[in-house]
Structures are given as C-alpha cells and as structure tokens.
Enzyme design. Sequence first.
Site, PDB file in Angstrom:
ATOM      1  N   VAL A  36      26.360  78.210  63.119  1.00  0.00           N
ATOM      2  CA  VAL A  36      26.111  77.884  64.525  1.00  0.00           C
ATOM      3  C   VAL A  36      27.069  78.684  65.421  1.00  0.00           C
ATOM      4  CG1 VAL A  36      26.131  76.037  66.245  1.00  0.00           C
ATOM      5  CG2 VAL A  36      25.326  75.552  63.924  1.00  0.00           C
ATOM      6  N   ARG A  46      25.240  81.119  54.770  1.00  0.00           N
ATOM      7  CA  ARG A  46      24.204  81.264  55.805  1.00  0.00           C
ATOM      8  C   ARG A  46      24.873  81.729  57.078  1.00  0.00           C
ATOM      9  NH1 ARG A  46      25.950  76.866  58.814  1.00  0.00           N
ATOM     10  NH2 ARG A  46      26.653  75.116  57.555  1.00  0.00           N
ATOM     11  N   GLU A  60      35.452  78.516  54.689  1.00  0.00           N
ATOM     12  CA  GLU A  60      36.188  77.554  55.509  1.00  0.00           C
ATOM     13  C   GLU A  60      37.502  77.159  54.840  1.00  0.00           C
ATOM     14  OE1 GLU A  60      32.591  75.401  57.926  1.00  0.00           O
ATOM     15  OE2 GLU A  60      33.387  74.306  56.211  1.00  0.00           O
ATOM     16  N   GLU A  67      40.526  65.221  47.507  1.00  0.00           N
ATOM     17  CA  GLU A  67      41.486  66.147  48.122  1.00  0.00           C
ATOM     18  C   GLU A  67      42.537  65.344  48.868  1.00  0.00           C
ATOM     19  OE1 GLU A  67      38.622  70.019  49.103  1.00  0.00           O
ATOM     20  OE2 GLU A  67      39.433  68.842  50.756  1.00  0.00           O
ATOM     21  N   ASN A 107      30.006  78.440  53.358  1.00  0.00           N
ATOM     22  CA  ASN A 107      28.660  78.236  53.887  1.00  0.00           C
ATOM     23  C   ASN A 107      27.884  79.534  53.724  1.00  0.00           C
ATOM     24  OD1 ASN A 107      29.086  75.550  54.686  1.00  0.00           O
ATOM     25  ND2 ASN A 107      30.137  76.226  56.533  1.00  0.00           N
ATOM     26  N   GLY A 134      27.434  69.391  56.319  1.00  0.00           N
ATOM     27  CA  GLY A 134      27.123  68.963  57.681  1.00  0.00           C
ATOM     28  C   GLY A 134      27.966  67.774  58.129  1.00  0.00           C
ATOM     29  N   GLY A 135      29.176  67.661  57.561  1.00  0.00           N
ATOM     30  CA  GLY A 135      30.058  66.573  57.968  1.00  0.00           C
ATOM     31  C   GLY A 135      29.746  65.250  57.276  1.00  0.00           C
TER      32      GLY A 135
HETATM   33  P1  ADP Z   1      31.165  69.863  55.207  1.00  0.00           P
HETATM   34  O1  ADP Z   1      30.547  70.402  53.944  1.00  0.00           O
HETATM   35  O2  ADP Z   1      30.567  68.568  55.609  1.00  0.00           O
HETATM   36  O3  ADP Z   1      31.222  70.871  56.286  1.00  0.00           O
HETATM   37  P2  ADP Z   1      34.028  70.292  54.743  1.00  0.00           P
HETATM   38  O4  ADP Z   1      34.608  70.154  53.386  1.00  0.00           O
HETATM   39  O5  ADP Z   1      33.824  71.666  55.262  1.00  0.00           O
HETATM   40  O6  ADP Z   1      32.661  69.473  54.776  1.00  0.00           O
HETATM   41  O7  ADP Z   1      34.921  69.463  55.769  1.00  0.00           O
HETATM   42  C1  ADP Z   1      34.475  69.165  57.076  1.00  0.00           C
HETATM   43  C2  ADP Z   1      35.650  68.799  57.952  1.00  0.00           C
HETATM   44  O8  ADP Z   1      36.359  67.667  57.434  1.00  0.00           O
HETATM   45  C3  ADP Z   1      36.718  69.873  58.077  1.00  0.00           C
HETATM   46  O9  ADP Z   1      36.406  70.812  59.071  1.00  0.00           O
HETATM   47  C4  ADP Z   1      37.962  69.040  58.438  1.00  0.00           C
HETATM   48  O10 ADP Z   1      37.968  68.695  59.786  1.00  0.00           O
HETATM   49  C5  ADP Z   1      37.766  67.796  57.617  1.00  0.00           C
HETATM   50  N1  ADP Z   1      38.424  67.922  56.299  1.00  0.00           N
HETATM   51  C6  ADP Z   1      37.858  68.370  55.158  1.00  0.00           C
HETATM   52  N2  ADP Z   1      38.744  68.374  54.140  1.00  0.00           N
HETATM   53  C7  ADP Z   1      39.924  67.935  54.639  1.00  0.00           C
HETATM   54  C8  ADP Z   1      41.221  67.675  54.090  1.00  0.00           C
HETATM   55  N3  ADP Z   1      41.480  67.862  52.806  1.00  0.00           N
HETATM   56  N4  ADP Z   1      42.185  67.196  54.918  1.00  0.00           N
HETATM   57  C9  ADP Z   1      41.929  66.952  56.219  1.00  0.00           C
HETATM   58  N5  ADP Z   1      40.733  67.166  56.787  1.00  0.00           N
HETATM   59  C10 ADP Z   1      39.720  67.644  56.021  1.00  0.00           C
HETATM   60  P1  ADP Z   2      29.049  73.262  59.379  1.00  0.00           P
HETATM   61  O1  ADP Z   2      29.790  72.507  60.425  1.00  0.00           O
HETATM   62  O2  ADP Z   2      28.816  72.505  58.096  1.00  0.00           O
HETATM   63  O3  ADP Z   2      29.597  74.621  59.141  1.00  0.00           O
HETATM   64  P2  ADP Z   2      27.239  74.195  61.323  1.00  0.00           P
HETATM   65  O4  ADP Z   2      27.948  73.479  62.411  1.00  0.00           O
HETATM   66  O5  ADP Z   2      27.388  75.671  61.234  1.00  0.00           O
HETATM   67  O6  ADP Z   2      27.616  73.505  59.931  1.00  0.00           O
HETATM   68  O7  ADP Z   2      25.697  73.861  61.456  1.00  0.00           O
HETATM   69  C1  ADP Z   2      24.869  73.305  60.470  1.00  0.00           C
HETATM   70  C2  ADP Z   2      24.218  72.073  61.048  1.00  0.00           C
HETATM   71  O8  ADP Z   2      23.344  72.389  62.109  1.00  0.00           O
HETATM   72  C3  ADP Z   2      23.367  71.348  60.067  1.00  0.00           C
HETATM   73  O9  ADP Z   2      24.102  70.419  59.352  1.00  0.00           O
HETATM   74  C4  ADP Z   2      22.299  70.642  60.921  1.00  0.00           C
HETATM   75  O10 ADP Z   2      22.626  69.312  61.233  1.00  0.00           O
HETATM   76  C5  ADP Z   2      22.313  71.412  62.197  1.00  0.00           C
HETATM   77  N1  ADP Z   2      21.037  72.114  62.451  1.00  0.00           N
HETATM   78  C6  ADP Z   2      20.136  72.524  61.562  1.00  0.00           C
HETATM   79  N2  ADP Z   2      19.115  73.152  62.131  1.00  0.00           N
HETATM   80  C7  ADP Z   2      19.356  73.133  63.439  1.00  0.00           C
HETATM   81  C8  ADP Z   2      18.668  73.641  64.580  1.00  0.00           C
HETATM   82  N3  ADP Z   2      17.533  74.313  64.476  1.00  0.00           N
HETATM   83  N4  ADP Z   2      19.215  73.464  65.788  1.00  0.00           N
HETATM   84  C9  ADP Z   2      20.385  72.836  65.901  1.00  0.00           C
HETATM   85  N5  ADP Z   2      21.076  72.351  64.866  1.00  0.00           N
HETATM   86  C10 ADP Z   2      20.578  72.482  63.646  1.00  0.00           C
HETATM   87 MG    MG Z   3      32.232  72.612  56.286  1.00  0.00          MG
END
Ligand code: ADP
Ligand code: ADP
Ligand code: MG
Length: 454
Positions: free
Chosen positions: A296, A293, A275, A200, A291, A164-165
């Site tokens: 969004v 699941r 991703e 990374e 992910n 979730g960032g």
């Molecule tokens: P999360 O599990 O919180 O979704 P991610 O590993 O998917 O974390 O990374 C979330 C975001 O962070 C990516 O969409 C990208 O924008 C940035 N990010 C992640 N890894 C890298 C990387 N190695 N270099 C640059 N940006 C990155």
């Molecule tokens: P990611 O960017 O890691 O792929 P998504 O953007 O697909 O994740 O969405 C997951 C996020 O949505 C969760 O981290 C949470 O903060 C948020 N979330 C969870 N449940 C809800 C909900 N019912 N409505 C809106 N947002 C939610």
């Molecule tokens: Mg991610």
Amino acid sequence: MSVSRVLVANRGEIAVRIIKACQSLGIETVAAVSEADRESLAAKLASRSVCIGPPRSSDSYLRTATLVAAAQATGCDALHPGYGFLSERAELAQACADNKLTFVGPSVENITVMGDKLQARQIASSSGVPTVPGSDHARTPEEAAQLAENVGYPILLKASAGGGGRGIKLVSNAAEMEMTFKTAAAEAQAAFGNNTLYMERYVGDARHIEVQILGDHFGKVVHLGERDCSLQRRHQKIIEEAPAYALAADVRAKICDAAATLARSIGYRNAGTIEFIYDNETQEFFFLEMNTRIQVEHPVTEMITGVDLVAQQLLIAGGQPLSLEQSDVTFTGHAIECRINAESPQHGFRPCPGRISNWQAPDGAGVRVDSHCYSDYFVPPYYDSLLAKLIVHGADRAHAIDKTRQALASFHVAGIDTGIPFLQTVIDDQDYQSGHVNTRWLEKKLEEYSQVQG
Ligand code: ADP
Ligand code: ADP
Ligand code: MG
C-alpha cells in the site's frame, strides 16, 4: 516474452494505479470487476472490463479459477494481483503458470516460502539476519508457558499464516498464557485454516521499519531504501514515511543490506518488502516478515527515488533484466503518506460506506493522490475502507509535514465521513513533529482524541 495485456485482479485505488502504470508502458488492461464495481474508476480507465461475480469478495476477487478464466476469455497474457485479496496466495501464481499467464509478482516458491511466517523467520536467521528473540515451537499452552520463561514477558503469540495485522496476541504474564494461547490457536485455525503459532519477545518501544526490494529473473536484487511505518492502529499502518528519519546512517545501511541479502538468498524476484521491528532503546533491528507483493505504502519510496515500482514490476514480469544498479538508486527529500479511509473518527472509527456527494482532492507540486473516488461515487460496503492515499514530497521532513497539513486542509469530502480530521490532529501533534513516536503512540493519541470527541 514481454507483457501486452494485463488482467487487473483487484479493485480500488491499486487497480487504478496498475492501469496507469500499464498505460505508461503501452500495455492494455482488462479490469476484473465485481457487480458492485461495474461503475468504478478502474472499469472506466481500463481498455475494457469483465465482471467476475457478485459483490462479496469471496464470490469474486477471491476466486482463483474465475480470475484465470476471465484473463483467458479476454485475451490477457498477464495478471496483476495488487495487494490484499489473492496477492500472496501461491495458488494464484501457480494457476497462472499452469495456464500460460504471466503472474506480475514473485515465483510460486518465493510466495510459499515467505507466506509461512515461521519458515520465513527460520530462513532469515540462517541468512544471518537477526530475528526477534523468541521461539519457533509453541505447540501447547504448557510448552509455550515454559518457553516464555526463557524469552521473558511480555511476549507476542503469532499465527504463522497470519497477516494484515490479524493473528497477533499479546501475553503480558504467565497467568494469561493458557487462555490467550487457546484463543489464538482457535482464531488462527478459523481465519487462516492453520493453527501453527510461534512466539516473539514484545518490543515495547519500537518502530516498524521496512525495506523495498526489486529482484529480476537473473538473480539481481537491489533495495530502494527503507520506510518508517510506526503509526499504526490495531497493527495496521495509517501514516508512512520515507526515509526512516529516526535511524542513524550506519543502522540504515545495515538494515537495507540485510534485506537485500535475504532477498538474494532466496532468489527473490519482482517487488517485495522486508519488514523489521526496530528497538528504540537498543537500536537493534529484527526481521518480522516479508510481504511478497506491492505494498500500500509503495508511493513514499517512489517519491524519494523517482522509480515507478509498478512499472518495474511489469517490466520484470515481462522478463526484462533490472536496469537499475544499486548505485543508481538515490534518495531526495522526504515523503509522507496518509491513508484516508471511509470511517468516522467521531464515532469510534466505524466504517462509513455511502455516496460521496463531493470529492475535492488537493494537488500541486509534490502532492500526489492515489484514489479511485470521484464526486457521486458510491463507496460499496463490501470491501476495505481505503478511499485514497495522500502522498506529499518535501525537501526535508519539516517541509513534508507542512505540506501534508496544507493538503489535508484542502481535501474536501462530503456525503460520508473520513479519517481526515483525525489525521489532522496527528500531523499537528508536537510528538509527531519531533519524531518522538513508536508503534504504540498512535493508539494513545486515538484514546485522547476519542475522549475529546466524547
Ligand atoms: P502482519 O503479518 O499482520 O503484518 P507483522 O509480524 O508484520 O504482522 O507485525 C505487524 C505489526 O505488529 C508490526 O508492524 C508491529 O507494529 C507489531 N509487532 C510485530 N511483532 C512485534 C514484536 N515482536 N514486538 C513489538 N511489536 C511487534
Ligand atoms: P501490511 O500492513 O500487512 O504490510 P498493507 O498495509 O501493505 O499490509 O496492505 C495489505 C492490506 O490491504 C490487506 O490486508 C487488506 O486488508 C487491504 N486491501 C486489500 N485489497 C485492498 C484494496 N483493493 N483496497 C484497499 N485495501 C485493500
Ligand atoms: Mg507485516
């Protein structure tokens, strides 16, 4: 073993989305609602609802045992977790299995393996999918500093259990390592109960590209193409598109194949997303995470493929073989999704719960709004601020941008602030329109915007 009554273990727009997919398949629904969501649209649309506890999600939507008991008490044979909350917890999938409930999602093993980002990285690498140059070991600040010398700064420290960032920290140079490492480990321990970190290389000029996967119980896996989700604020997506317009055709084919291969290698079933980070300079792509699941931003894929992904999730969970062949999946036009949050762009994007006095969402051909809001709805302060997703479909990207602009202009929300004004400035931007963006672009745009707002 098809599914006949589903407990919807989530809230907001995704609860409504799940209920609609169930209705289209003749499946009954029970909305699991907290005390704050008793009057929600999901509660109104579901066949019935059941209260699962006080407003705070730790007392309701995050309680595995309560959700399972609610499903049993209301005669459900399945549970859909949506996204967020418990959707990626193996513990919920296991509890469903232990209580003869069909979990609408992947296997316990799929979730366990991919939920650990470090393990997922290792599996990707052994399946021949490129991972970001980095290191799996970073146990102490000293070790991390040593390894980073080989990787090259800037680097990212990532929490293996993050999501979730959250749980990602940038380290620009060796001098920053010790402090950042200690903070990252402590925060990961507090937020996820696990302080494992990995490293990374930070890709500076990058796009976030992800591939939608469907797999069934019989080992069949197809991909439904890719999405570009590069427009992010604090690593959270704000605008998503399909297809990923910036990729060359051969790169697109390779990235989709890599994702399908990885999903196949772990016997993945149900809907999932793989991703990648794409380097604009070198045109290389690297695995980030999976992910396990529904996501969004799934509607942009639905718009260009015509496949109802949530219906597919329910059919697969019910034991049906995937009826789609890879060659049946075709792509038409371009789709854009804007996330509309209850927040005030004029005031540093602070959350903005409260009563919506007027809610007028756009509609028309190729315009879709996924939302749980309506006039006089009270947005509770306890949850994620997502109010609606505006999704448009056009013949090509320029057409889709034009339609998004019109749709945003006719989206009227009164009573609370929303992110709509900021989304409008993004859609109108020349760089955005010409596609000259990367994952850092939106933050820059945001700074300019905030300065203008004063
Ligand atoms: P999360 O599990 O919180 O979704 P991610 O590993 O998917 O974390 O990374 C979330 C975001 O962070 C990516 O969409 C990208 O924008 C940035 N990010 C992640 N890894 C890298 C990387 N190695 N270099 C640059 N940006 C990155
Ligand atoms: P990611 O960017 O890691 O792929 P998504 O953007 O697909 O994740 O969405 C997951 C996020 O949505 C969760 O981290 C949470 O903060 C948020 N979330 C969870 N449940 C809800 C909900 N019912 N409505 C809106 N947002 C939610
Ligand atoms: Mg991610």
